[in-house]
Design an enzyme around this catalytic site. Structure first.
Site, PDB file in Angstrom:
ATOM      1  N   ASP A 146       0.815  -1.223   0.000  1.00  0.00           N
ATOM      2  CA  ASP A 146       0.000   0.000   0.000  1.00  0.00           C
ATOM      3  C   ASP A 146       0.845   1.269   0.000  1.00  0.00           C
ATOM      4  OD1 ASP A 146      -2.930  -0.215  -0.020  1.00  0.00           O
ATOM      5  OD2 ASP A 146      -2.524  -1.729   1.501  1.00  0.00           O
ATOM      6  N   GLY A 208     -10.905   3.053   6.748  1.00  0.00           N
ATOM      7  CA  GLY A 208      -9.718   3.898   6.668  1.00  0.00           C
ATOM      8  C   GLY A 208     -10.006   4.966   5.627  1.00  0.00           C
ATOM      9  N   ASP A 279     -19.804   3.480  11.788  1.00  0.00           N
ATOM     10  CA  ASP A 279     -20.384   3.091  10.510  1.00  0.00           C
ATOM     11  C   ASP A 279     -21.219   4.233   9.942  1.00  0.00           C
ATOM     12  OD1 ASP A 279     -22.455   1.756   8.702  1.00  0.00           O
ATOM     13  OD2 ASP A 279     -21.027   0.138   9.122  1.00  0.00           O
ATOM     14  N   GLY A 324     -15.938   2.453   0.509  1.00  0.00           N
ATOM     15  CA  GLY A 324     -17.339   2.222   0.909  1.00  0.00           C
ATOM     16  C   GLY A 324     -18.138   3.497   1.087  1.00  0.00           C
TER      17      GLY A 324
HETATM   18  P1  ADP Z   1     -12.885  -0.923   4.670  1.00  0.00           P
HETATM   19  O1  ADP Z   1     -11.976   0.267   4.757  1.00  0.00           O
HETATM   20  O2  ADP Z   1     -13.022  -1.677   5.953  1.00  0.00           O
HETATM   21  O3  ADP Z   1     -12.695  -1.777   3.434  1.00  0.00           O
HETATM   22  P2  ADP Z   1     -15.250   0.020   3.285  1.00  0.00           P
HETATM   23  O4  ADP Z   1     -14.503   0.597   2.145  1.00  0.00           O
HETATM   24  O5  ADP Z   1     -16.112  -1.181   3.051  1.00  0.00           O
HETATM   25  O6  ADP Z   1     -14.339  -0.268   4.540  1.00  0.00           O
HETATM   26  O7  ADP Z   1     -16.163   1.195   3.881  1.00  0.00           O
HETATM   27  C1  ADP Z   1     -16.969   1.001   4.994  1.00  0.00           C
HETATM   28  C2  ADP Z   1     -17.794   2.286   5.207  1.00  0.00           C
HETATM   29  O8  ADP Z   1     -18.623   2.506   4.057  1.00  0.00           O
HETATM   30  C3  ADP Z   1     -18.729   2.199   6.410  1.00  0.00           C
HETATM   31  O9  ADP Z   1     -18.708   3.412   7.131  1.00  0.00           O
HETATM   32  C4  ADP Z   1     -20.080   1.996   5.745  1.00  0.00           C
HETATM   33  O10 ADP Z   1     -21.131   2.491   6.535  1.00  0.00           O
HETATM   34  C5  ADP Z   1     -19.937   2.807   4.490  1.00  0.00           C
HETATM   35  N1  ADP Z   1     -20.954   2.388   3.526  1.00  0.00           N
HETATM   36  C6  ADP Z   1     -21.023   1.229   2.837  1.00  0.00           C
HETATM   37  N2  ADP Z   1     -22.168   1.188   2.103  1.00  0.00           N
HETATM   38  C7  ADP Z   1     -22.830   2.347   2.340  1.00  0.00           C
HETATM   39  C8  ADP Z   1     -24.052   2.905   1.876  1.00  0.00           C
HETATM   40  N3  ADP Z   1     -24.836   2.252   1.029  1.00  0.00           N
HETATM   41  N4  ADP Z   1     -24.404   4.138   2.328  1.00  0.00           N
HETATM   42  C9  ADP Z   1     -23.616   4.793   3.190  1.00  0.00           C
HETATM   43  N5  ADP Z   1     -22.450   4.326   3.672  1.00  0.00           N
HETATM   44  C10 ADP Z   1     -22.057   3.123   3.252  1.00  0.00           C
END
Ligand code: ADP
Length: 371
Positions: A146, A208, A279, A324
């Protein structure tokens, strides 16, 4: 049949995997994960071509070795004669390496020196390498880092305002999320060549969160630093804070170094600000004013940092959202962009993150290079 490339991303409680065909277009065959390691482990897989899903509960004592053995056994039975030709591991810290590297025992010993800089990821990433060696001693394994995308940051971006005595010992800014940014750069090169050559602030906003100022597929500046704590506030990480606050918490409030580490990595950010959750989905749905405040704070700091990246780039032609939150949380994107409305107009893109494909491409390039 072409051999396949197995990508692995091992975390503290999960092992994610994908299988790509090792032909020039790197077809994505299947992907899955073992989650709940240390709790209630479950194996899930998704076949790309047929959209078929499978899942299965695994025994409660499943650790990384058992999870990997299960995945390899399942792939052996399911892959219909397709041989795994190489494995690519996501490894968060690669030191000064600027591309994927073959993992030999001495490489892994060297990478272990970076565990203190990425305590939540690096030990699990390396544990998966060792587990795969035990299971498959002759399989060639590669590390995809990374930090690599940021390996050529200039001194204004790479240095902290600290004296040589500690700078020379490696107290410098490295940057993270580089596999995500490498994929964004690939997408821009292919689908948005004008923007690829322009001044782009890419925002990887997930649990992150960081920004990367990029131009011509090169990282010019980034918000994460020596560790993945710096920069934007995140799900549970503080982001940038006054370094004096850390001294104060230790010297005056009496917190131990370990307690401060836990506070900064696990109890801060959106979780600490809201007192509700890390979240974003939960926070968006909550009527509690603390949830709204946490999201406003996140958007405010992110917009400020994007404006800072415009200084590093000498202007701003585009903002790319991924991760996300970046991909899915339209209200949060809006809150960020509203705060940047004073800038001259710029393009806005939302691109799905695909670190695994960036890893596959890096390893395919190393395998194709003359020895
Ligand atoms: P990681 O860094 O663990 O891979 P992600 O990229 O999956 O995490 O991001 C997780 C975040 O994205 C969480 O805060 C989650 O609530 C948010 N998230 C995922 N789907 C949605 C959505 N449909 N609407 C709003 N927030 C979302």
């Amino acid at each position: 049949m072409n051999p396949a490339l197995l990508t692995l991303n091992a975390g503290s409680s999960s092992l994610k995997f994908r299988l790509f065909g090792l032909s020039p277009d790197l077809p994505y065959i299947l992907g899955g994960k073992v989650t709940g390691l240390g709790g209630q482990p479950e194996f899930q897989v998704h076949w790309q071509e047929t959209s078929r899903d499978e899942s299965q509960a695994l025994p409660a004592n499943t650790g990384i070795d058992e999870a990997l053995a299960f995945v390899l056994g399942w792939l052996d039975r399911a892959a219909q004669g397709r041989r795994i030709g190489a494995a690519a591991h996501r490894i968060v810290h690669g030191g000064g390496r600027d591309r994927a590297a073959e993992l030999l025992p001495e490489t892994v010993d060297d990478l272990a020196a970076y565990i203190p800089l990425a305590p939540q990821h690096q030990p699990h990433n390396l544990a998966a390498v060792r587990a795969l060696w035990r299971a498959h001693p002759r399989l060639r394994q590669f590390g995809c880092f990374d930090t690599a995308f940021h390996a050529h940051l200039g001194p204004l971006a790479a240095r902290m305002a600290l004296p040589d005595s500690v700078t020379d010992k490696g107290v410098r800014r490295y940057g993270y999320h580089g596999l995500s940014y490498a994929w964004i750069a690939d997408c821009l090169r292919r689908d948005h060549p004008g923007l690829f050559a322009g001044r782009v602030a890419a925002a990887h906003l997930g649990n992150g969160a960081s920004l990367c100022a990029m131009r011509n597929g090169q990282s010019v500046d980034t918000t994460m630093s020596l560790t993945a704590l710096d920069g934007l506030p995140m799900g549970t990480r503080s982001g940038a804070i006054d370094p004096g606050a850390i001294l104060h918490m230790q010297k005056t409030l009496g917190l131990t170094a370990d307690a401060v580490e836990r506070l900064l990595y696990e109890d801060s950010g959106l979780k600490g600000l809201s007192g509700i959750s890390n979240d974003v989905r939960t926070l968006l749905a909550s009527p509690d004013p603390r949830a709204r405040f946490a999201l406003e704070y996140f958007a405010h700091k992110t917009a400020q940092a994007i404006a800072g990246m415009a200084v590093s780039l000498g202007g701003l032609d585009g903002v790319v959202f991924t991760g996300g939150i970046g991909e899915n949380a339209e209200p949060v994107r809006r809150m960020i962009l509203d705060r940047l409305a004073f800038l001259p107009p710029f393009e806005v893109l939302v691109l799905p993150a695909n670190e695994e494909r960036a890893m596959a491409a890096e390893v395919a390039a190393v395998l194709a290079a003359p020895a």
